[in-house]
Design a protein around this motif. Structure first.
Motif, mmCIF file in Angstrom:
data_model
loop_
_atom_site.group_PDB
_atom_site.id
_atom_site.type_symbol
_atom_site.label_atom_id
_atom_site.label_comp_id
_atom_site.label_asym_id
_atom_site.label_seq_id
_atom_site.Cartn_x
_atom_site.Cartn_y
_atom_site.Cartn_z
ATOM 1 N N ALA A 131 1.024 -1.149 -0.016
ATOM 2 C CA ALA A 131 0.148 -0.066 0.064
ATOM 3 C C ALA A 131 0.842 1.098 0.045
ATOM 4 C CB ALA A 131 -1.058 -0.009 1.410
ATOM 5 N N LEU A 132 2.024 1.178 0.741
ATOM 6 C CA LEU A 132 2.879 2.245 0.726
ATOM 7 C C LEU A 132 3.624 2.479 -0.716
ATOM 8 C CD1 LEU A 132 4.027 1.757 4.420
ATOM 9 C CD2 LEU A 132 2.905 3.781 3.864
ATOM 10 N N ALA A 133 3.975 1.401 -1.113
ATOM 11 C CA ALA A 133 4.514 1.673 -2.473
ATOM 12 C C ALA A 133 3.534 2.421 -3.455
ATOM 13 C CB ALA A 133 4.882 0.656 -3.082
ATOM 14 N N GLY A 134 2.220 1.802 -3.521
ATOM 15 C CA GLY A 134 1.331 2.668 -4.323
ATOM 16 C C GLY A 134 0.938 3.934 -4.132
ATOM 17 N N PHE A 135 0.941 4.178 -2.545
ATOM 18 C CA PHE A 135 0.550 5.618 -2.200
ATOM 19 C C PHE A 135 1.705 6.622 -2.862
ATOM 20 C CE2 PHE A 135 1.553 8.949 0.749
ATOM 21 C CZ PHE A 135 0.296 9.798 0.566
ATOM 22 N N VAL A 136 3.184 6.204 -2.750
ATOM 23 C CA VAL A 136 4.101 7.054 -2.925
ATOM 24 C C VAL A 136 4.230 7.491 -4.502
ATOM 25 C CG1 VAL A 136 6.689 7.048 -2.955
ATOM 26 C CG2 VAL A 136 5.533 6.450 -0.956
ATOM 27 N N LYS A 137 3.974 6.301 -5.199
ATOM 28 C CA LYS A 137 4.072 6.482 -6.595
ATOM 29 C C LYS A 137 3.037 7.263 -7.265
ATOM 30 C CE LYS A 137 6.152 1.695 -7.578
ATOM 31 N NZ LYS A 137 5.881 0.415 -8.110
ATOM 32 N N SER A 138 1.822 7.032 -6.591
ATOM 33 C CA SER A 138 0.612 8.156 -7.084
ATOM 34 C C SER A 138 0.714 9.504 -6.590
ATOM 35 C CB SER A 138 -0.737 7.296 -6.539
ATOM 36 O OG SER A 138 -1.780 8.351 -7.144
#
Length: 199
Positions: A131-138
């Motif tokens: 979830a953190l990876a997706g948040f940061v990329k977006s």
């Protein structure tokens, strides 16, 4: 730079501080230790933290709990620990900081190895990391004022192996020094929207 390090007392936080304090002013934050205290899962507490600290140029978060238990014994309540304490706590640091961090400042979050190299009993932490990876990329493509955001994803640290190594069979411990360098790369460099893997 004036850098807020949340979770400064943990193994990862100490690695980040050791590297960054050589060149910058560090403000340490924790739930039970540090220059300031905060429960980052409460966004109002995060807002109060930023008000009390004043001007700052970067936020590094090395904190975040998750539940380690067999999947068959997980409940909604125990699974929410990682989502609330590891995901939302770090998201809150960003949301509350967007308008108060210095122009061209940065947020550096922390995930971990388990979403790419899973272990038994690690589904909650793995979910939080992904979830953190997706948040940061977006979030990176919407950051105002030249702000940057990244997430460091370390394996199990060498200094943590005595306590956690029995859970991480076959995993090679990573150098604390290399972990510290990853935070320096994110804070002092030009990356944004990246998952910086340390393995």
């Amino acid at each position: 730079m004036r850098i807020i390090v949340v979770g400064a007392g943990g193994d990862i936080g100490q690695a980040a501080c050791k590297e960054l304090q050589q060149r910058h002013e560090i403000v340490t934050v924790g739930r039970s230790s540090g220059d300031h205290r905060v429960d980052a899962s409460d966004i109002n507490a995060v807002k109060s933290l930023y008000e009390s600290i004043g001007n700052f140029d970067a936020v590094v978060c090395c904190a975040g709990d998750a539940t380690f238990a067999p999947l068959a014994r997980m409940t909604q309540e125990t699974f929410m620990v990682g989502l609330q304490q590891k995901v939302m706590a770090q998201v809150n640091l960003v949301l509350a900081g967007l308008d108060v961090i210095s122009d061209a400042g940065s947020f550096t979050l922390t995930s971990g190895v388990l979403d790419r190299d899973p272990i038994r009993m690690g589904s909650n932490a793995a979910t939080a990391n992904g979830a953190l990876a997706g948040f940061v990329k977006s979030a990176a493509i919407e950051m105002p004022r030249g702000l940057r955001i990244n997430v460091v994803s370390p394996g199990m640290l060498d200094v943590s192996a005595a306590r956690y190594g029995a859970w991480f069979h076959g995993h090679k411990p990573v150098s604390s020094h290399h972990v510290g360098l990853a935070y320096a790369k994110c804070v002092e460099g030009a990356l944004t929207g990246q998952v910086v893997i340390v393995d």
